[in-house]
Design a protein around this motif. Structure first.
Motif, PDB file in Angstrom:
ATOM      1  N   PRO A  24       0.828  -1.208   0.000  1.00  0.00           N
ATOM      2  CA  PRO A  24       0.000   0.000   0.000  1.00  0.00           C
ATOM      3  C   PRO A  24       0.861   1.256   0.000  1.00  0.00           C
ATOM      4  O   PRO A  24       1.854   1.340   0.716  1.00  0.00           O
ATOM      5  CB  PRO A  24      -0.792  -0.111   1.312  1.00  0.00           C
ATOM      6  N   VAL A  42      -0.396   0.546   7.816  1.00  0.00           N
ATOM      7  CA  VAL A  42       0.086  -0.749   7.335  1.00  0.00           C
ATOM      8  C   VAL A  42       1.014  -1.391   8.365  1.00  0.00           C
ATOM      9  O   VAL A  42       1.820  -0.699   8.991  1.00  0.00           O
ATOM     10  CB  VAL A  42       0.859  -0.597   6.008  1.00  0.00           C
ATOM     11  N   GLU A  88      -7.971  -0.653  14.569  1.00  0.00           N
ATOM     12  CA  GLU A  88      -9.132  -0.626  13.668  1.00  0.00           C
ATOM     13  C   GLU A  88     -10.416  -0.348  14.437  1.00  0.00           C
ATOM     14  O   GLU A  88     -11.275   0.416  13.981  1.00  0.00           O
ATOM     15  CB  GLU A  88      -9.241  -1.965  12.937  1.00  0.00           C
ATOM     16  N   GLY A  92      -8.921   1.190   8.181  1.00  0.00           N
ATOM     17  CA  GLY A  92      -8.376   0.455   7.045  1.00  0.00           C
ATOM     18  C   GLY A  92      -6.979  -0.089   7.245  1.00  0.00           C
ATOM     19  O   GLY A  92      -6.141  -0.038   6.332  1.00  0.00           O
ATOM     20  N   LYS A 130      -4.010  -2.535   7.203  1.00  0.00           N
ATOM     21  CA  LYS A 130      -3.645  -3.673   6.365  1.00  0.00           C
ATOM     22  C   LYS A 130      -2.405  -4.363   6.952  1.00  0.00           C
ATOM     23  O   LYS A 130      -1.498  -3.698   7.440  1.00  0.00           O
ATOM     24  CB  LYS A 130      -3.336  -3.227   4.934  1.00  0.00           C
ATOM     25  N   PRO A 134      -2.236  -8.005   0.937  1.00  0.00           N
ATOM     26  CA  PRO A 134      -2.551  -7.553   2.300  1.00  0.00           C
ATOM     27  C   PRO A 134      -3.791  -8.234   2.871  1.00  0.00           C
ATOM     28  O   PRO A 134      -4.743  -8.544   2.145  1.00  0.00           O
ATOM     29  CB  PRO A 134      -2.789  -6.052   2.127  1.00  0.00           C
ATOM     30  N   SER A 194      -6.925  -7.507   5.226  1.00  0.00           N
ATOM     31  CA  SER A 194      -7.670  -6.347   5.710  1.00  0.00           C
ATOM     32  C   SER A 194      -8.178  -6.626   7.120  1.00  0.00           C
ATOM     33  O   SER A 194      -8.990  -7.532   7.333  1.00  0.00           O
ATOM     34  CB  SER A 194      -8.853  -6.047   4.781  1.00  0.00           C
ATOM     35  N   ALA A 233     -10.149  -4.957   8.923  1.00  0.00           N
ATOM     36  CA  ALA A 233     -11.574  -4.661   9.080  1.00  0.00           C
ATOM     37  C   ALA A 233     -12.431  -5.899   8.856  1.00  0.00           C
ATOM     38  O   ALA A 233     -13.503  -6.048   9.465  1.00  0.00           O
ATOM     39  CB  ALA A 233     -11.984  -3.552   8.116  1.00  0.00           C
ATOM     40  N   ASP A 234     -11.974  -6.805   7.999  1.00  0.00           N
ATOM     41  CA  ASP A 234     -12.731  -8.033   7.735  1.00  0.00           C
ATOM     42  C   ASP A 234     -12.825  -8.912   8.973  1.00  0.00           C
ATOM     43  O   ASP A 234     -13.761  -9.700   9.113  1.00  0.00           O
ATOM     44  CB  ASP A 234     -12.085  -8.826   6.601  1.00  0.00           C
TER      45      ASP A 234
END
Length: 242
Positions: free
Chosen positions: A64, A69, A174, A181, A183, A209, A211, A213-214
């Protein structure tokens, strides 16, 4: 530099997020532009080409260019401290790296260099909330952190299970700012021979990457953190086999 801190923190929970962010921990870590502009080119153009016969890098398109990150590479040698800026730093992403290191590495003259090259310390034997809070603050400031998830240097050719603290730190950041966001970028660093000597070859593989957030959708339960850690381990093993 021996960057073997992986934040082995078992007790951090979501209830700590607000207290952690209430006050930034004192930390003298910073990136000195004049020092990085002097030392990183020296390593890039002189030291690494002199010592290694070939450095192969794949997957740099996954890095990114902005946003928070965590680079999560395998740790195989003290040379990794130079391989990271060589493969992911200013010349590649236009970004400075912030290394998490052990507390005993920031002593004396070495400590001065580490702190001025973006390193910040955590005591992995007795981790403090303040250390984690600083890491969260760096992510909220959308910095690029380097954390070696295995927690030490391993030269047996195997990927060792990541310590759980990396995932928990990422999730705390997060959750403290939804939509941040964060990563996590898995990376494999391999030397041939495994204990590098002059003329050794290096292969650096950078994966897609993850994520954060997932994984944070269900809150900050230990289950989600364990799942993120397991997925990171799988990604590291896949890269290491390429």
């Amino acid at each position: 530099m021996r960057h073997n801190a992986a934040i082995a923190v078992e007790s951090s929970k979501s209830s700590l997020v607000k207290p952690m962010l209430a006050k930034v921990a004192p930390n003298t870590s910073r990136v000195s532009p004049w020092l990085t502009s002097l030392l990183y080119p020296l390593g890039h153009y002189v030291v690494l080409p002199f010592y290694f016969s070939n450095i192969e890098i794949t997957g740099q398109e996954h890095l990114p260019k902005d946003g928070p990150v965590i680079l999560a590479p395998t740790h195989r040698s003290r040379w990794d401290a130079l391989m990271m800026p060589y493969s992911t730093g200013q010349k590649v992403t236009g970004r400075d790296l912030r290394f998490m290191v052990t507390a005993d590495e920031v002593q004396g003259l070495q400590g001065w260099f580490i702190r001025h090259l973006g390193g910040f310390a955590v005591d992995i034997k007795h981790p403090a909330i303040s250390s984690l809070r600083y890491g969260v603050e760096l992510l909220l400031d959308k910095q690029m952190l380097v954390i070696f998830p295995e927690g030490g240097i391993f030269q047996d050719g195997e990927v060792h299970p990541p310590k759980p603290g990396l995932a928990r730190l990422a999730m705390q950041a997060e959750l403290s700012q939804p939509g941040l966001g964060v990563k996590i970028v898995p990376m494999s660093i391999r030397y041939r021979p495994r204990i590098p000597r002059r003329g050794a070859r290096v292969k650096i593989a950078i994966g897609e990457p993850l994520s954060v957030a997932d994984y944070a959708k269900g809150g900050s339960s230990k289950k989600e953190a364990r799942l993120l850690t397991a997925d990171l381990e799988m990604a590291l093993k896949t890269l290491d086999e390429c």
